[in-house]
Scaffold this active site. Sequence first.
Site, PDB file in Angstrom:
ATOM      1  CG  HIS A  82      -1.856  -0.945   0.990  1.00  0.00           C
ATOM      2  ND1 HIS A  82      -2.824  -1.233   2.064  1.00  0.00           N
ATOM      3  CD2 HIS A  82      -2.450  -1.883   0.101  1.00  0.00           C
ATOM      4  CE1 HIS A  82      -3.430  -2.448   1.853  1.00  0.00           C
ATOM      5  NE2 HIS A  82      -3.015  -2.780   0.882  1.00  0.00           N
ATOM      6  CG  HIS A 240      -7.823  -2.907  -1.656  1.00  0.00           C
ATOM      7  ND1 HIS A 240      -7.286  -1.429  -1.365  1.00  0.00           N
ATOM      8  CD2 HIS A 240      -7.160  -3.757  -1.944  1.00  0.00           C
ATOM      9  CE1 HIS A 240      -6.353  -2.003  -1.075  1.00  0.00           C
ATOM     10  NE2 HIS A 240      -5.855  -3.438  -0.784  1.00  0.00           N
ATOM     11  CG  ASP A 244      -3.687  -5.329  -2.984  1.00  0.00           C
ATOM     12  OD1 ASP A 244      -3.040  -3.933  -1.805  1.00  0.00           O
ATOM     13  OD2 ASP A 244      -4.493  -5.806  -2.730  1.00  0.00           O
ATOM     14  CG  HIS A 267      -0.233  -9.828  -2.725  1.00  0.00           C
ATOM     15  ND1 HIS A 267      -0.411  -8.224  -3.281  1.00  0.00           N
ATOM     16  CD2 HIS A 267      -1.322  -9.794  -1.992  1.00  0.00           C
ATOM     17  CE1 HIS A 267      -0.819  -7.306  -2.395  1.00  0.00           C
ATOM     18  NE2 HIS A 267      -1.392  -7.942  -1.951  1.00  0.00           N
ATOM     19  CG  HIS A 347      40.004  22.239 -20.168  1.00  0.00           C
ATOM     20  ND1 HIS A 347      38.141  21.732 -19.326  1.00  0.00           N
ATOM     21  CD2 HIS A 347      39.485  23.874 -19.989  1.00  0.00           C
ATOM     22  CE1 HIS A 347      37.849  22.606 -18.880  1.00  0.00           C
ATOM     23  NE2 HIS A 347      38.599  23.295 -19.115  1.00  0.00           N
TER      24      HIS A 347
HETATM   25 ZN   LIG Z   1      -4.359  -4.659  -0.472  1.00  0.00          ZN
END
Ligand SMILES: [Zn+2]
Length: 442
Positions: A82, A240, A244, A267, A347
């Site tokens: 989150h 949501h 995620d 996930h 230089h």
């Molecule tokens: Zn979540």
Amino acid sequence: MASAPEVQHTLAKAAGFSGMSLHTGEKVSLKLHPAPADHGIKFRRKDLADEPTIDAKIENLKMVERATTIGEGSMRVHTVEHVLSALSAMGVDNAIVEMDANEPPIGDGSAKPYVDVIKRAGVVSQETPRRFFHVRDPMHIETKNGSMLILLPDDNGFRISCTQAGPNNRFTQFMSTDIAPEIFEREIAPARTFVYYEDVEPLMEKNLIKGGSLENAVVVRGDAVLSKEPLRFPDEFVRHKILDIIGDLALVGCRIRGHLIAVKPGHAANAELARAINKERARRQALTVPKVVPKGNGGLDSDEIMQILPHRYPFLMVDRIISFDEGGTKCIGVKSVTINEPFFQGHFPGHPVMPGVMQVEAMAQVASLLLFKLAKTTSRIGYFMSADDVKFRKPVMPGDTIFIHAELTKARGERLAKAKCHCIVNDAIVSEGELMFTFLDR
Ligand SMILES: [Zn+2]
């Protein structure tokens, strides 16, 4: 008119908040700190000896059950998705997430508390260009439990089209949205975690989610939706899910340019896609060394350049034009800097650094080529009149290849023109400036 490439961002100052951790139910404080360019997002465990930090990178992924856990050695940081989602979507590329526990405060189960902290800290730009992963060919992930992710090319930005479906396809919801800070803040960040009662019941019995309550999650039991406050959106669940996805894909450590079609994401699937992106990035990196300069593409080789520019050795500071954009207001030139450049003799002896003014000269030559291409005549010559906002950011050394970008920002009549220019070496801006030209007949 945007000329310079999109740059990295960090926080203007530190800011934080405290709350309860989901798994232990104890109080935890989180503080977001600014970090330098190319630092990425790191978590710092302030509660451990020597305050170890860990990169929020897919290589450090340890667990994807219920939440995303990263770790290194024996150190773990749980439920990172989150806060990562908020940082990524709000445009923060570099930050330290400092905590005095092994997971961030759960807040209300959404990303809103993190967005609020980020806004309190403020977001500021840095000088280094952002890193992108441009999807070139479709990528596809499918898992045993029915998650399906398809990533398609889309150079306009990052877009997610997500379908979420619960057990027996209850609560099937669909949403398609661009991922940009304002949209995320309004449409995605407030969406809370939701759980199915049958999934959390055993966890509650084992006392594994001490901090879990109807204040930080929406619980679905059968067809009933239980939560302290009513649903924030009729389709809060799919929102949501998108939240995620953004958090899990933030583990690739760069911005994605593409369109993700996600069906029943989770996930595990998100992490698998992050790994696949990482692998593809590594493959491309291996291919691009050494950097190949494209031929043709309406560019100019050195002979063609010398037919336009009167400059000759040792003062011709562009080897090739690799592209003119379609609108004709931008072009990119290349200059390979070798130890044989005459200016290196003086230089500086024993410490060769390309003089900044020679980089300005290179910008002026590339801008002149752009102006000639636009005017389609070589009967007039552009004289360099002024240079504004010139900055030298990094030294240029023998062996460097300079990519010189020029963009026409103003053309007044036939006689005056302005061009915004910058030089890039190894993906970093080394110098920049705004140049003005006047045209005289040869
Ligand atoms: Zn979540």
